[in-house]
Design a protein around this motif. Structure first.
Motif, mmCIF file in Angstrom:
data_model
loop_
_atom_site.group_PDB
_atom_site.id
_atom_site.type_symbol
_atom_site.label_atom_id
_atom_site.label_comp_id
_atom_site.label_asym_id
_atom_site.label_seq_id
_atom_site.Cartn_x
_atom_site.Cartn_y
_atom_site.Cartn_z
ATOM 1 N N SER A 6 0.834 -1.208 0.000
ATOM 2 C CA SER A 6 0.000 0.000 0.000
ATOM 3 C C SER A 6 0.865 1.254 0.000
ATOM 4 O O SER A 6 0.491 2.269 -0.582
ATOM 5 C CB SER A 6 -0.962 -0.001 1.186
ATOM 6 O OG SER A 6 -0.256 0.103 2.401
ATOM 7 N N PHE A 9 1.898 1.741 -3.722
ATOM 8 C CA PHE A 9 0.846 2.139 -4.647
ATOM 9 C C PHE A 9 0.139 3.435 -4.262
ATOM 10 O O PHE A 9 -0.560 4.012 -5.090
ATOM 11 C CB PHE A 9 -0.165 1.010 -4.816
ATOM 12 C CG PHE A 9 0.409 -0.157 -5.558
ATOM 13 C CD1 PHE A 9 0.800 -0.037 -6.880
ATOM 14 C CD2 PHE A 9 0.589 -1.378 -4.933
ATOM 15 C CE1 PHE A 9 1.345 -1.097 -7.567
ATOM 16 C CE2 PHE A 9 1.141 -2.453 -5.612
ATOM 17 C CZ PHE A 9 1.524 -2.312 -6.936
ATOM 18 N N ALA A 10 0.335 3.920 -3.052
ATOM 19 C CA ALA A 10 -0.316 5.164 -2.631
ATOM 20 C C ALA A 10 0.069 6.336 -3.533
ATOM 21 O O ALA A 10 -0.813 7.080 -3.979
ATOM 22 C CB ALA A 10 -0.004 5.464 -1.172
ATOM 23 N N VAL A 12 0.952 6.271 -6.598
ATOM 24 C CA VAL A 12 0.345 6.025 -7.908
ATOM 25 C C VAL A 12 -1.118 6.438 -7.879
ATOM 26 O O VAL A 12 -1.606 7.110 -8.787
ATOM 27 C CB VAL A 12 0.503 4.545 -8.319
ATOM 28 C CG1 VAL A 12 -0.232 4.269 -9.618
ATOM 29 C CG2 VAL A 12 1.972 4.185 -8.439
ATOM 30 N N ARG A 13 -1.820 6.057 -6.829
ATOM 31 C CA ARG A 13 -3.232 6.427 -6.706
ATOM 32 C C ARG A 13 -3.393 7.942 -6.628
ATOM 33 O O ARG A 13 -4.258 8.522 -7.271
ATOM 34 C CB ARG A 13 -3.853 5.764 -5.481
ATOM 35 C CG ARG A 13 -4.394 4.392 -5.798
ATOM 36 C CD ARG A 13 -5.213 3.842 -4.637
ATOM 37 N NE ARG A 13 -4.525 2.631 -4.218
ATOM 38 C CZ ARG A 13 -3.938 2.439 -3.054
ATOM 39 N NH1 ARG A 13 -3.981 3.364 -2.120
ATOM 40 N NH2 ARG A 13 -3.329 1.323 -2.782
ATOM 41 N N ARG A 14 -2.550 8.602 -5.818
ATOM 42 C CA ARG A 14 -2.636 10.066 -5.711
ATOM 43 C C ARG A 14 -2.308 10.723 -7.045
ATOM 44 O O ARG A 14 -2.911 11.731 -7.407
ATOM 45 C CB ARG A 14 -1.701 10.576 -4.612
ATOM 46 C CG ARG A 14 -2.234 10.356 -3.215
ATOM 47 C CD ARG A 14 -1.455 11.151 -2.191
ATOM 48 N NE ARG A 14 -0.031 10.819 -2.186
ATOM 49 C CZ ARG A 14 0.538 9.882 -1.439
ATOM 50 N NH1 ARG A 14 -0.198 9.164 -0.621
ATOM 51 N NH2 ARG A 14 1.833 9.671 -1.497
ATOM 52 N N ALA A 16 -2.858 9.530 -10.012
ATOM 53 C CA ALA A 16 -3.982 9.345 -10.929
ATOM 54 C C ALA A 16 -5.118 10.312 -10.619
ATOM 55 O O ALA A 16 -5.880 10.682 -11.517
ATOM 56 C CB ALA A 16 -4.487 7.909 -10.852
ATOM 57 N N ASP A 17 -5.203 10.756 -9.375
ATOM 58 C CA ASP A 17 -6.267 11.683 -8.984
ATOM 59 C C ASP A 17 -5.920 13.146 -9.246
ATOM 60 O O ASP A 17 -6.755 14.018 -9.069
ATOM 61 C CB ASP A 17 -6.598 11.510 -7.494
ATOM 62 C CG ASP A 17 -7.239 10.163 -7.207
ATOM 63 O OD1 ASP A 17 -7.803 9.563 -8.144
ATOM 64 O OD2 ASP A 17 -7.155 9.708 -6.051
#
Length: 74
Positions: A6, A9-10, A12-14, A16-17
């Protein structure tokens, strides 16, 4: 292990947002920088014929660039 994944990937998620794409651009720059650092003993991945005074971006695709052809013989 789950906490480790996590934390990877955190960002990466941020990224993408982020509608501006700045975070994603920064993430790609970090990845390219890490790759170039692993290639530091090999001119950071750049072929020998590239001019070191130009502003090349360290990228794995540079390794695929062929030596330029010499002058055409008549």
């Amino acid at each position: 292990m789950c906490l480790f994944l996590s934390s990877i990937f955190a960002p990466v998620r941020r990224s993408a947002d982020d509608p501006s794409g700045d975070r994603l651009d920064a993430l790609f720059c970090a990845i390219q920088t890490a790759w170039a650092w692993t290639m530091r003993s090999e001119r950071y991945g750049a072929p020998e014929h590239l001019d070191p005074l130009k502003g090349w971006i360290a990228d794995p695709s540079l390794r695929e660039i062929q030596e330029p052809a010499g002058p055409a013989s008549a």
